[in-house]
Design a protein around this motif. Structure first.
Motif, PDB file in Angstrom:
ATOM      1  N   LEU A 143      35.611  37.839  52.933  1.00 53.28           N
ATOM      2  CA  LEU A 143      34.593  38.883  52.990  1.00 53.28           C
ATOM      3  C   LEU A 143      33.728  38.735  54.240  1.00 53.28           C
ATOM      4  N   GLY A 144      33.334  37.506  54.542  1.00 53.58           N
ATOM      5  CA  GLY A 144      32.539  37.272  55.738  1.00 53.58           C
ATOM      6  C   GLY A 144      33.303  37.588  57.007  1.00 53.58           C
ATOM      7  N   ALA A 145      34.572  37.180  57.060  1.00 53.96           N
ATOM      8  CA  ALA A 145      35.397  37.457  58.240  1.00 53.96           C
ATOM      9  C   ALA A 145      35.623  38.955  58.408  1.00 53.96           C
ATOM     10  N   MET A 146      35.777  39.678  57.304  1.00 51.63           N
ATOM     11  CA  MET A 146      35.983  41.126  57.366  1.00 51.63           C
ATOM     12  C   MET A 146      34.760  41.818  57.951  1.00 51.63           C
ATOM     13  N   ASN A 147      33.585  41.453  57.463  1.00 48.06           N
ATOM     14  CA  ASN A 147      32.358  42.065  57.972  1.00 48.06           C
ATOM     15  C   ASN A 147      32.132  41.730  59.434  1.00 48.06           C
TER      16      ASN A 147
ATOM     17  N   LEU B 127      45.664  50.177  52.741  1.00 52.44           N
ATOM     18  CA  LEU B 127      46.814  51.076  52.683  1.00 52.44           C
ATOM     19  C   LEU B 127      48.107  50.282  52.689  1.00 52.44           C
ATOM     20  N   ALA B 128      48.180  49.257  53.531  1.00 46.99           N
ATOM     21  CA  ALA B 128      49.381  48.417  53.589  1.00 46.99           C
ATOM     22  C   ALA B 128      49.613  47.707  52.256  1.00 46.99           C
ATOM     23  N   VAL B 129      48.540  47.209  51.640  1.00 48.37           N
ATOM     24  CA  VAL B 129      48.677  46.530  50.345  1.00 48.37           C
ATOM     25  C   VAL B 129      49.238  47.491  49.300  1.00 48.37           C
ATOM     26  N   ALA B 130      48.703  48.719  49.274  1.00 52.88           N
ATOM     27  CA  ALA B 130      49.163  49.708  48.304  1.00 52.88           C
ATOM     28  C   ALA B 130      50.624  50.071  48.517  1.00 52.88           C
ATOM     29  N   LEU B 131      51.008  50.257  49.781  1.00 51.12           N
ATOM     30  CA  LEU B 131      52.369  50.692  50.071  1.00 51.12           C
ATOM     31  C   LEU B 131      53.382  49.564  49.898  1.00 51.12           C
ATOM     32  N   LEU B 132      52.985  48.333  50.211  1.00 54.49           N
ATOM     33  CA  LEU B 132      53.901  47.200  50.046  1.00 54.49           C
ATOM     34  C   LEU B 132      54.215  46.924  48.581  1.00 54.49           C
ATOM     35  N   SER B 133      53.302  47.320  47.706  1.00 49.41           N
ATOM     36  CA  SER B 133      53.541  47.110  46.277  1.00 49.41           C
ATOM     37  C   SER B 133      54.258  48.285  45.633  1.00 49.41           C
ATOM     38  N   SER B 134      54.574  49.301  46.431  1.00 51.67           N
ATOM     39  CA  SER B 134      55.219  50.498  45.897  1.00 51.67           C
ATOM     40  C   SER B 134      56.738  50.381  45.959  1.00 51.67           C
TER      41      SER B 134
ATOM     42  N   ALA C 285      39.945  43.192  61.124  1.00 55.04           N
ATOM     43  CA  ALA C 285      39.187  43.623  59.948  1.00 55.04           C
ATOM     44  C   ALA C 285      40.121  44.225  58.896  1.00 55.04           C
ATOM     45  N   ALA C 286      41.133  44.975  59.349  1.00 59.99           N
ATOM     46  CA  ALA C 286      42.109  45.550  58.422  1.00 59.99           C
ATOM     47  C   ALA C 286      42.880  44.451  57.694  1.00 59.99           C
ATOM     48  N   LEU C 287      43.310  43.426  58.446  1.00 58.40           N
ATOM     49  CA  LEU C 287      44.008  42.300  57.836  1.00 58.40           C
ATOM     50  C   LEU C 287      43.103  41.598  56.824  1.00 58.40           C
ATOM     51  N   CYS C 288      41.838  41.404  57.196  1.00 57.90           N
ATOM     52  CA  CYS C 288      40.897  40.752  56.285  1.00 57.90           C
ATOM     53  C   CYS C 288      40.679  41.589  55.029  1.00 57.90           C
ATOM     54  N   TRP C 289      40.655  42.930  55.181  1.00 66.47           N
ATOM     55  CA  TRP C 289      40.478  43.790  54.009  1.00 66.47           C
ATOM     56  C   TRP C 289      41.683  43.657  53.080  1.00 66.47           C
ATOM     57  N   ALA C 290      42.885  43.578  53.648  1.00 64.32           N
ATOM     58  CA  ALA C 290      44.081  43.377  52.828  1.00 64.32           C
ATOM     59  C   ALA C 290      44.003  42.040  52.078  1.00 64.32           C
ATOM     60  N   LEU C 291      43.595  40.985  52.779  1.00 61.64           N
ATOM     61  CA  LEU C 291      43.435  39.677  52.133  1.00 61.64           C
ATOM     62  C   LEU C 291      42.310  39.707  51.108  1.00 61.64           C
TER      63      LEU C 291
END
Length: 292
Positions: A78-82, A106-113, A153-159
């Motif tokens: 969370l800190g790294a994302m911000n 978006l990547a997390v959602a699509l990878l689980s689809s 930030a996108a990678l951190c949001w996925a994590l």
């Protein structure tokens, strides 16, 4: 309360959350020339941590050691994302930074689809990103370093999604306040050297507190209310409006005008986000940032 009001009020809450977050973050950018992006991040997550500690009182439900380790990992992400998102805002427009950051969940959602239709949303996401990639003199105003921070930030949001789900299940109501405390500690070494200027000026301190209220406390409270009353798919689709609202806030408060190609890129990523949310099963959690 009528059925229409039960739906309308949560939808208005999501729209209010997005608006508050985007305009609060736009105002936060005005602190950059005074204290810099890292110190602004520190103030934002620090004030949010204080507020959540006062409201949630996590010491009443302290997590077990194993759960605490998951909460710490969640807080680090969370800190790294911000921090990475605010570093991106130094050199690229707000709306573009949000659009790029949206590719994480978006990547997390699509990878689980497993549905063939979801490849359509992947195409839209790739098209949007390709339109934002700097191309020499054609994109002199779009800083590649800023784009890199937004991608981080996108990678951190996925994590964050993965870490947040695990930590939330294990840590309960203490997860968010403790996570914000850890996020504050992550930002501390980067921003502590510049933050003193705010505490020396009552006006700046009030402004920073207002930024934290608009970009953290109000959006979080509204999102919690909305999530209790809306299907997760609906919430996800509404959340896909955020890049456009961010671009509008950047234009109104920061004079950040976007080119037609950049607007097209934001539109592609919004379509991909809305499509992925629409295709999601109702039982699947929605990726909601606490402070992203």
């Amino acid at each position: 309360m009528s059925a229409s009001h039960r739906t309308t009020l949560p939808i208005l809450a999501v729209l209010g959350s997005i608006t508050s977050l985007c305009f609060g973050t736009s105002l936060a950018k005005h602190l950059f020339p005074v204290i810099g992006a890292p110190a602004t991040t520190l103030l934002r997550v620090g004030f949010a941590a204080l507020l959540m500690f006062a409201v949630q009182r996590p010491w009443r439900a302290w997590p077990a050691p194993r759960a605490l380790a998951l909460v710490v990992g969640y807080g680090v992400v969370l800190g790294a994302m911000n921090l990475s998102f605010y570093l991106a805002l130094r050199t690229i427009p707000f709306g573009i930074a949000v659009a790029i950051e949206f590719t994480g969940p978006l990547a997390v959602a699509l990878l689980s689809s497993r549905r063939a239709l979801d490849f359509v949303w992947i195409v839209f996401a790739i098209a949007g990103l390709s339109l934002l990639v700097p191309r020499g003199s054609l994109d002199a105003a779009l800083d590649p370093v800023g784009v890199g921070w937004a991608l981080l930030a996108a990678l951190c949001w996925a994590l964050y999604i993965v870490a947040g789900q695990r930590a939330g299940q294990a840590g309960g109501r203490a997860t968010v306040p403790l996570g914000l405390l850890v996020a504050t500690l992550v930002a501390l070494p980067f921003g502590v050297g510049q933050v003193g200027a705010v505490f020396g000026s009552p006006a700046l301190l009030a402004f920073a507190a207002g930024v934290a209220l608009l970009s953290s406390a109000i959006p979080y409270s509204l999102e919690i209310y909305a999530l209790k009353h809306l299907p997760r798919q609906t919430f996800g689709i509404l959340l896909s409006l955020e890049p456009a609202v961010a671009a509008l806030a950047g234009w109104l408060l920061l004079s950040e005008a976007l080119s037609s190609r950049q607007w097209l890129a934001i539109g592609c990523i919004m379509v991909a986000s809305a499509g992925a949310a629409l295709a999601a099963r109702r039982g699947k959690p929605v990726a909601v940032p606490v402070d992203g």
